[in-house]
Write a protein that holds these residues in place. Structure first.
Motif, mmCIF file in Angstrom:
data_model
loop_
_atom_site.group_PDB
_atom_site.id
_atom_site.type_symbol
_atom_site.label_atom_id
_atom_site.label_comp_id
_atom_site.label_asym_id
_atom_site.label_seq_id
_atom_site.Cartn_x
_atom_site.Cartn_y
_atom_site.Cartn_z
ATOM 1 N N SER A 225 24.874 -5.333 36.075
ATOM 2 C CA SER A 225 24.461 -6.610 36.660
ATOM 3 C C SER A 225 22.969 -6.841 36.467
ATOM 4 O O SER A 225 22.207 -5.916 36.174
ATOM 5 C CB SER A 225 24.800 -6.655 38.150
ATOM 6 N N PHE A 226 22.576 -8.085 36.612
ATOM 7 C CA PHE A 226 21.168 -8.456 36.640
ATOM 8 C C PHE A 226 20.976 -9.489 37.735
ATOM 9 O O PHE A 226 21.939 -10.091 38.209
ATOM 10 C CB PHE A 226 20.700 -9.009 35.284
ATOM 11 N N THR B 105 15.941 -8.420 34.164
ATOM 12 C CA THR B 105 15.783 -7.674 32.921
ATOM 13 C C THR B 105 16.262 -8.524 31.756
ATOM 14 O O THR B 105 17.205 -9.310 31.914
ATOM 15 C CB THR B 105 16.566 -6.345 32.950
ATOM 16 N N ASN B 106 15.601 -8.369 30.615
ATOM 17 C CA ASN B 106 16.037 -9.093 29.410
ATOM 18 C C ASN B 106 16.945 -8.248 28.534
ATOM 19 O O ASN B 106 17.426 -8.735 27.508
ATOM 20 C CB ASN B 106 14.825 -9.550 28.599
ATOM 21 N N ASP B 107 17.190 -7.004 28.922
ATOM 22 C CA ASP B 107 18.030 -6.119 28.117
ATOM 23 C C ASP B 107 18.967 -5.326 29.011
ATOM 24 O O ASP B 107 18.533 -4.709 30.001
ATOM 25 C CB ASP B 107 17.169 -5.159 27.290
ATOM 26 N N LEU B 108 20.241 -5.337 28.653
ATOM 27 C CA LEU B 108 21.256 -4.554 29.343
ATOM 28 C C LEU B 108 22.029 -3.730 28.321
ATOM 29 O O LEU B 108 22.440 -4.263 27.285
ATOM 30 C CB LEU B 108 22.240 -5.454 30.100
ATOM 31 N N ALA B 109 22.239 -2.452 28.599
ATOM 32 C CA ALA B 109 23.075 -1.591 27.770
ATOM 33 C C ALA B 109 24.268 -1.155 28.611
ATOM 34 O O ALA B 109 24.100 -0.536 29.666
ATOM 35 C CB ALA B 109 22.291 -0.380 27.279
ATOM 36 N N ILE B 110 25.467 -1.486 28.166
ATOM 37 C CA ILE B 110 26.680 -1.240 28.951
ATOM 38 C C ILE B 110 27.701 -0.517 28.078
ATOM 39 O O ILE B 110 27.828 -0.815 26.882
ATOM 40 C CB ILE B 110 27.300 -2.558 29.474
ATOM 41 N N GLN B 111 28.452 0.392 28.684
ATOM 42 C CA GLN B 111 29.539 1.037 27.968
ATOM 43 C C GLN B 111 30.761 0.131 27.972
ATOM 44 O O GLN B 111 30.984 -0.642 28.922
ATOM 45 C CB GLN B 111 29.885 2.380 28.615
ATOM 46 N N VAL C 90 27.980 -8.480 34.738
ATOM 47 C CA VAL C 90 28.335 -8.618 33.327
ATOM 48 C C VAL C 90 29.365 -7.545 32.991
ATOM 49 O O VAL C 90 29.121 -6.355 33.208
ATOM 50 C CB VAL C 90 27.104 -8.469 32.412
ATOM 51 N N GLU C 91 30.493 -7.963 32.457
ATOM 52 C CA GLU C 91 31.564 -7.042 32.086
ATOM 53 C C GLU C 91 31.618 -6.892 30.570
ATOM 54 O O GLU C 91 31.599 -7.883 29.838
ATOM 55 C CB GLU C 91 32.906 -7.554 32.607
#
Length: 368
Positions: free
Chosen positions: A44-45, A32-38, A89-90
């Motif tokens: 992860s990707f 994925t080219n986009d990650l939305a994380i709180q 990803v953190e």
């Protein structure tokens, strides 16, 4: 005849070589080219490695903002030509960042080897922001109809400033040209992709719908001016000069774009700049006309309340997003959009004061 066959063989061999090179070229991509994380969470990707022939090789993750995201590993040693790697990803800070994949091999296709990461503080604020966005979209969209209705009811456009209508029509037409061009024309979309390789197209479908609808509603209002009573109202010389200067500027821009001096994408940006300028000045003729007449009769206050609602919610959305993504630079570092919204709201407040305070006991129709 022999030379013709030789040339054909060479072409076939060349095509086969190109095909082999394309299939053996190392390709590194992500799931994925986009990650939305709180904030304080992780996601992860998957990193895909295909046809890697230069082994061993080192893949390095270049993080744009190390105070926003952290990857589970800063680099990976590639020993297998075809392998998948799960990268965690953190989220350690709110905001926007980008993770770019770099490979020590020069024969690697890295076109899609990047991830845009957005880190929010409160996920529910994204939903709240989305709801706000649709409410002000609806408010702005229907804000044209109170004026159309009051014109129809009175069978008159006396009190509605023609300079305002002319500026509005040009502004929304240019806004529509910008949105339609950047959304539908492949060549301009390609120009945008080349200029901003990892940027998202800023134009959404609702932008196109709003612009086209606004221009159409303004045209309906202008048509009313031809059939209903309008007294001696007309477009002022000042407005004609201003519109003429805008037209000259855009005409020169079209020539420059047509002769490849500038890109067509630049021409669309020039259209948007003219639209922004019109937004700054379009309310002035109507406010001055109300002052001269000492009346707001003929100028719909419903239009103002809806425009005021849309402007307030637009700025609220920007504030909510800035807080949720810790991105106050979008307001204070580049205040154009926020400033335009604030400017419109200030004028709306002024019109409300004119209508309910300054001229509430006056009626231009009765005085004339």
């Amino acid at each position: 005849m022999q030379r013709i066959f030789t040339r054909r063989k060479l072409l076939i061999i060349l095509a086969l070589v190109i095909n082999v090179l394309q299939t053996t070229l190392c390709d590194i991509s992500v799931s994925t080219n986009d990650l939305a994380i709180q904030l304080d969470k992780n996601d992860s990707f998957i990193l895909y490695v295909r046809n890697h022939t230069s082994l061993p090789s080192l893949i390095v993750f270049d993080v744009q903002h190390t105070d926003i995201v952290r990857v589970s590993s800063s680099s990976i040693n590639i020993t297998n030509p075809n392998e998948n790697y799960n990268i965690t990803v953190e989220a350690i800070g709110a905001g926007h960042s980008e993770i770019v994949v770099n490979d020590t091999s020069s024969e690697t296709n890295l076109k899609n080897a990047y991830v845009r990461v957005t880190v929010n503080k409160i996920p529910e604020l994204d939903t709240f922001s989305l709801v706000i966005g649709w409410i002000y979209f609806v408010a702005w969209s229907i804000s044209f109809y109170p004026q159309i209705y009051i014109n129809f009811k009175r069978r008159s456009v006396v009190g509605l400033n023609f300079d305002f209508l002319a500026l509005n029509l040009v502004g929304f037409t240019l806004y529509g040209i910008f949105n339609l061009g950047l959304y539908f024309i492949p060549e301009i979309k390609d120009e945008y992709s080349e200029r901003y390789p990892r940027g998202l197209n800023p134009v959404q479908v609702n932008d196109i719908v709003f612009a086209v609808h606004a221009a159409a509603a303004t045209i309906i209002t202008i048509v009313q001016c031809f059939f209903y009573e309008r007294s001696d109202q007309r477009i002022s010389i000042t407005a004609r000069v201003i519109l003429g200067l805008f037209g000259l500027f855009l005409f020169i821009s079209i020539i420059l774009a047509g002769t490849d001096v500038i890109h067509w994408l630049d021409f669309l940006y020039y259209c948007s700049y003219v639209k922004l300028t019109i937004t700054l000045i379009k309310y002035i003729p109507q406010a001055y006309m109300n002052y001269k007449r000492k009346s707001t009769v003929g100028w719909s206050i419903g239009n103002i309340f809806l425009d005021f609602t849309g402007g307030i919610l637009s700025m609220l959305q920007m504030i909510v997003n800035s807080y949720n993504y810790d991105d106050w630079v979008s307001i204070f570092g580049d205040p154009t959009k926020f400033g335009l919204g604030l400017f419109s709201v200030v004028f709306d407040i002024f019109f409300i004061i004119q209508h309910y305070v300054l001229y509430r006991h006056t009626s231009y129709d009765e005085q004339s």
